[in-house]
Design an enzyme around this catalytic site. Structure first.
Site, PDB file in Angstrom:
ATOM      1  N   GLY A   1     -26.150 -12.871  -7.182  1.00 47.16           N
ATOM      2  CA  GLY A   1     -25.195 -12.045  -8.178  1.00 47.16           C
ATOM      3  C   GLY A   1     -23.821 -12.752  -7.882  1.00 47.16           C
TER       4      GLY A   1
ATOM      5  N   GLY B   1     -20.831 -11.283  -9.422  1.00 46.56           N
ATOM      6  CA  GLY B   1     -19.916 -10.623  -9.947  1.00 46.56           C
ATOM      7  C   GLY B   1     -19.013 -10.120  -8.798  1.00 46.56           C
TER       8      GLY B   1
ATOM      9  CB  ALA C   1     -20.234  -7.172  -4.653  1.00 42.24           C
ATOM     10  N   GLY C   2     -20.423 -10.187  -5.112  1.00 41.53           N
ATOM     11  CA  GLY C   2     -20.839 -11.507  -4.829  1.00 41.53           C
ATOM     12  C   GLY C   2     -19.837 -12.578  -4.662  1.00 41.53           C
TER      13      GLY C   2
ATOM     14  CG  PHE D   1      -8.114   6.504 -12.623  1.00 45.30           C
ATOM     15  CD1 PHE D   1      -7.284   6.124 -13.657  1.00 45.30           C
ATOM     16  CD2 PHE D   1      -9.447   5.911 -12.560  1.00 45.30           C
ATOM     17  CE1 PHE D   1      -7.805   5.199 -14.416  1.00 45.30           C
ATOM     18  CE2 PHE D   1      -9.874   5.005 -13.144  1.00 45.30           C
ATOM     19  CZ  PHE D   1      -9.015   4.685 -14.265  1.00 45.30           C
TER      20      PHE D   1
ATOM     21  CD  GLN E   1     -19.386   7.948 -12.193  1.00 46.54           C
ATOM     22  OE1 GLN E   1     -18.878   6.485 -12.338  1.00 46.54           O
ATOM     23  NE2 GLN E   1     -18.613   8.761 -11.488  1.00 46.54           N
TER      24      GLN E   1
ATOM     25  CG  HIS F   1     -17.358   6.907 -18.173  1.00 47.52           C
ATOM     26  ND1 HIS F   1     -16.559   7.493 -19.167  1.00 47.52           N
ATOM     27  CD2 HIS F   1     -16.590   6.098 -17.184  1.00 47.52           C
ATOM     28  CE1 HIS F   1     -15.367   7.032 -18.730  1.00 47.52           C
ATOM     29  NE2 HIS F   1     -15.259   6.193 -17.585  1.00 47.52           N
TER      30      HIS F   1
ATOM     31  CG  LEU G   1     -15.761   2.220 -19.855  1.00 45.08           C
ATOM     32  CD1 LEU G   1     -16.236   3.750 -19.420  1.00 45.08           C
ATOM     33  CD2 LEU G   1     -15.533   1.274 -18.609  1.00 45.08           C
TER      34      LEU G   1
ATOM     35  CD  GLU H   1     -11.544   8.567 -14.341  1.00 44.90           C
ATOM     36  OE1 GLU H   1     -12.591   8.401 -14.436  1.00 44.90           O
ATOM     37  OE2 GLU H   1     -11.162   9.300 -13.574  1.00 44.90           O
TER      38      GLU H   1
ATOM     39  NE  ARG I   1     -15.134   7.714 -14.057  1.00 41.39           N
ATOM     40  CZ  ARG I   1     -15.248   6.272 -13.857  1.00 41.39           C
ATOM     41  NH1 ARG I   1     -16.212   5.852 -13.321  1.00 41.39           N
ATOM     42  NH2 ARG I   1     -14.146   5.489 -14.141  1.00 41.39           N
TER      43      ARG I   1
ATOM     44  CG  HIS J   1     -19.847   4.297 -16.136  1.00 44.34           C
ATOM     45  ND1 HIS J   1     -19.351   3.249 -16.812  1.00 44.34           N
ATOM     46  CD2 HIS J   1     -18.791   4.468 -15.127  1.00 44.34           C
ATOM     47  CE1 HIS J   1     -18.347   2.529 -16.488  1.00 44.34           C
ATOM     48  NE2 HIS J   1     -17.926   3.302 -15.327  1.00 44.34           N
TER      49      HIS J   1
ATOM     50  CD  GLU K   1     -23.239  -0.295 -10.977  1.00 43.43           C
ATOM     51  OE1 GLU K   1     -22.462  -1.028 -11.247  1.00 43.43           O
ATOM     52  OE2 GLU K   1     -23.995   0.587 -11.469  1.00 43.43           O
TER      53      GLU K   1
ATOM     54  NE  ARG L   1     -18.136   4.047  -9.586  1.00 45.40           N
ATOM     55  CZ  ARG L   1     -17.205   4.046 -10.514  1.00 45.40           C
ATOM     56  NH1 ARG L   1     -16.050   4.077 -10.167  1.00 45.40           N
ATOM     57  NH2 ARG L   1     -17.896   3.631 -11.709  1.00 45.40           N
TER      58      ARG L   1
ATOM     59  CB  SER M   1     -16.854   1.075  -8.946  1.00 44.86           C
ATOM     60  OG  SER M   1     -16.349   0.663  -9.963  1.00 44.86           O
ATOM     61  CG  LEU M   2     -13.118  -2.488 -10.504  1.00 42.53           C
ATOM     62  CD1 LEU M   2     -11.717  -2.676 -11.436  1.00 42.53           C
ATOM     63  CD2 LEU M   2     -13.862  -3.608 -10.858  1.00 42.53           C
TER      64      LEU M   2
END
Lengths: 240, 567
Positions: free
Chosen positions: B10, B12, B14-15, B117, B230, B232, B242, B245, B276, B341, B365, B376, B381-382
């Site tokens: 992955g 993204g 996290a990877g 937020f 979740q 959204h 999306l 928010e 959410r 979401h 994720e 969440r 999450s980011l």
């Protein structure tokens, strides 16, 4: 029912590309990415193309539709108003299969410009202080999604494969504009050549095709100005 | 492919974070089924939370308050020690990201800008207009380029190979070459993202199949809390893209067909900025009770923010509305509806991102630490993907440096056997002349999940969905490939991933059916109250034979006592 003529090619097994026609009735609100997926799912699973986000932010699905370079996901079928609809891969890049092209020359140019911030010192304790306005100037360029539309539309890149192309140069300018960046002068010298900023022949095809309104040519222009000013200030360090 | 000590699956956030923290310490490579910049992290919009206290109204903020908001937002299912770790690390991380080049929006003081937020006591969401995920992903990738991290793009990992509680390596399909690869490795980190596309309506990228979660489960790694999905609250009607928010954080109103800001009836003290799960349920309730537009949406009204603010703070949202919704939010309210979401649950890992399988780690994720519990908060999450991506990298490095053994010939044979199984399966599928089309099965699965395991759930629907999944499994055995195609064959990748999607869907449904209470995103109309006595615990599922064995684990409650969750 609309006819979609899609360019098919597998360079490992075929001599030349050919168009294959598909009859398909899209839903009224379908994007061209939806159309491609439906044709693949319902008629021809062997049809290959790239995609991911479907919302014009990942940069995967750039193709040529009716001769115009665009993102398939953001091109609405309704807006095309032609029959047949012609779908081809991005021009000036080698086809790997069908609509999938080899983007390695594009990424090579990206890596060449050192596309990363080069700040001075360690992480400041409370972060960098940056003027709001200065950061907003950078924003024009950070909307770039690396879709390669500009690279493949650029007449210079198409005739000279050494030319870095609009996206990579605009990326470099994004860092030059960033007040946190302290890259040395010779980092700019990397693009002070016909393969760099002086290669651009200012026909602005990049600005025209950019789906994210980045206006990469502004970045090339900005780099040229920077280089001219730096030369005036450092005449002895001028190369050649 | 060269030999590597550590493989990260992955590309993204996290990877990439894992790769950056592990690179140069051990021999690392990142495998991704798309170019890393095409990963779904790129689509995150609103921001990333850290209690920097830069906002004039946020001077009193602290990481402890961030942790409390996260725990309360999770409906007390988050492990409190993990949530604290996340929020404590957030503050120095923002400065590090800033130093890496993330172009955060700024306040007039020059400090990183922050916006309010949902579910947050203070404005603590750092952002770059409404393209925060894009700039973070691009910046981390830039850093990876700087460090010359090795990438293998367009390689779909198809199997995680585990024997005797130890991770041996991977099997993968090389899209460009059309070949199946055997890849041994001392350690593996999964950063494979969520499973959004098991739902019909989802904000996720088309590639988010969640197969990594299924693969880990299939290999015997436990998974956790998958019933928490979740939805959204605000996704663009039709395409379900999306609508951040941040649109509400900047002051947007949610309005029903009577012109009323209906959040006053559900969360009067925070209105549109409730968490959410609450906003999504409120919108769905308005629609279900006939106060929506054409029984499918409510309006998100930004008009009063004015053109300047919309163009400056929400330019991406405006573009999405113009190009995908055919409207300009400067002049017209945006029709929005809830859609899947994010997956709170995932591969069961601890605070070090370690799973019970030696040498196998997960982050982002696809993993469940758990910091998000049952719901969440936006902007977390980011943060989680980068914080725990780094931790996963560090943990894997410790494991490799701690004397992880090189793959033995027997290990290689084991991976080879898995690869051969896959090859045989494909050959059998190719030999069939008739059968089921995998895309039709996929569409059927999505419909089942959206219809029967959405915002509101009940036992009857969940049971019926489980029967549908069993039928889809039968149908999958008859699946066949229509054309002949080896290279860039997306039908093949879908075929492989769909099998895992069935497992993931089944676990979402089983978890949801078992959990006879309402908590966070999991709302049971037949059990509408939270039940701390019976259900303040994580659902753990481990594969046994062909079925998930369900067990439960206590939540870490070391800091705050669960209270009723009111906003």
């Amino acid at each position: 029912m609309t006819t979609f003529k899609i360019l098919r090619f597998d360079p490992l097994t075929q001599e030349t590309p050919h168009f294959q026609a598909y009859e398909h009735t899209p839903n009224p609100k379908d994007s061209m990415l939806d159309v491609l997926k439906d044709i693949r799912d319902q008629q021809d699973p062997a049809l290959s193309f790239r995609y991911s986000c479907r919302e014009a932010v990942c940069g995967s699905c750039a193709v040529t539709i009716n001769g115009s370079i665009c993102l398939a996901c953001r091109t609405q079928f309704e807006d095309l108003q032609t029959d047949p609809v012609l779908i081809e891969p991005l021009p000036n890049l080698e086809i790997q299969k069908d609509l999938v092209v080899d983007l390695e020359p594009f990424w090579e140019a990206y890596r060449f410009v050192q596309p990363y911030l080069q700040p001075a010192g360690d992480v400041p304790e409370k972060g960098h202080r940056v003027e709001e306005k200065q950061m907003e100037a950078v924003f024009q360029y950070i909307t770039c999604i690396m879709c390669a539309c500009c690279y493949s539309a650029c007449p210079v890149a198409s005739r000279d494969d050494r030319y870095l192309g609009p996206a990579a140069l605009a990326k470099l300018y994004r860092f030059v504009l960033d007040p946190r960046d302290k890259r040395p002068y010779n980092a700019l010298a990397r693009v002070d050549s016909p393969a760099g900023v002086w290669g651009c022949d200012t026909v602005f095809r990049c600005n025209e095709v950019c789906p994210k309104k980045v206006r990469p040519a502004d970045g090339i222009e900005g780099l040229r100005r920077k280089l001219i000013v730096k030369r005036a200030r450092h005449p002895l360090r001028r190369k050649r | 492919m060269k030999n590597h000590d550590l493989l990260i699956v992955g590309g993204g956030l996290a990877g990439l974070a894992a790769a950056l923290s592990a690179d140069r310490k051990v021999n690392v490579a990142v495998i991704s089924k798309v170019h890393p910049l095409r990963s779904h992290s790129v689509a995150a919009q609103g921001g990333i939370n850290a209690a920097l206290g830069n906002h004039p109204d946020g001077k009193e903020d602290s990481w402890e308050k961030h942790a409390f908001d996260t725990i309360k937002g999770s409906d007390y299912l988050a492990d409190q020690d993990a949530a604290e770790l996340l929020c404590r690390k957030a503050v120095p991380l923002m400065y590090e990201l800033d130093h890496w080049g993330v172009p955060f929006s700024r306040f007039s003081t020059g400090a990183i800008a922050q916006r309010p937020f949902g579910g947050a006591g203070f404005p603590r969401t750092c952002y770059a207009a409404d393209r925060t995920g894009q700039v973070l992903l691009h910046t981390l990738y830039e850093q990876a380029v700087r460090k010359s991290v090795t990438f293998y793009d367009e390689l779909l990992v198809t199997n995680l190979v585990v024997r005797d509680g130890r991770c041996l390596g991977l099997v993968a399909y090389d899209l460009a070459k059309g070949k199946i690869l055997i890849i041994p490795s001392k350690a593996v980190i999964f950063a494979t993202g969520g499973y959004g596309r098991v739902y019909q309506r989802s904000t996720n990228a088309f590639i988010n199949f969640g197969s990594g979660i299924g693969m880990a489960y299939r290999a015997g790694v436990p998974v956790k809390d998958l019933e928490f999905v979740q939805f959204h609250p605000t996704t663009l009607l039709g395409k379900n893209i999306l609508i951040s928010e941040a649109a509400r954080g900047e002051g947007g109103y949610l309005v029903n067909n009577q012109g009323r800001r209906f959040m006053a009836d559900y969360a009067p003290s925070v209105m549109e900025l409730a968490p959410r799960d609450i906003v999504a349920r409120s919108i769905q309730t308005e629609i279900d009770q006939g106060r929506g537009f054409e029984n499918q949406s409510v309006h998100l009204d930004l008009r009063h923010l004015g053109r300047d603010k919309i163009e400056k703070r929400l330019p991406g949202i405006r573009d999405i509305c113009i190009y995908f919704g055919g409207l300009d939010p400067v002049d017209t309210p945006i029709p929005v509806q809830p859609a899947q979401h994010y997956s709170m649950g995932g591969i069961d890992v601890d605070k070090d991102c370690a799973s019970p399988v030696k040498g196998f780690y997960a982050a982002g994720e696809c993993a469940c630490v758990s910091v998000h519990g049952a719901n969440r908060l936006g902007g977390n999450s980011l943060l989680e993907s980068i914080v725990f991506g780094k931790i996963a990298g560090e943990s894997a490095v410790r494991f490799v440096e701690g004397g992880a053994s090189d793959p033995t010939p027997e290990d290689l044979r084991e991976i080879g056997r898995e690869a051969r199984r896959l090859y045989e399966l494909t050959r059998a599928i190719k030999q069939r002349a008739v059968g089921e089309n995998v895309y039709q099965l996929l569409n059927a699965l999505k419909k089942v999940m959206s219809d029967k395991a959405g915002v509101f759930r009940n036992a009857e629907n969940l049971r019926s969905a489980l029967e549908d999944i069993a039928e889809l499994r039968q149908a999958y055995r008859r699946v066949f490939i229509v054309g002949t195609c080896d290279r860039y064959c997306q039908e093949f990748t879908t075929l492989v991933e769909f099998d895992y999607m069935l497992d993931v869907s089944e676990m979402i449904l089983r978890g949801a059916l078992n959990r006879e209470e309402t908590r966070g995103s999991h709302f049971r109309t037949d059990f509408p109250k939270r039940n701390d006595e019976a259900w303040l615990k994580h659902t753990i599922m481990t594969r046994q034979g062909n079925f998930p064995r369900i067990s439960y684990r206590d939540v870490d409650l070391s800091k705050y006592k669960p209270q009723e969750r009111k906003y």
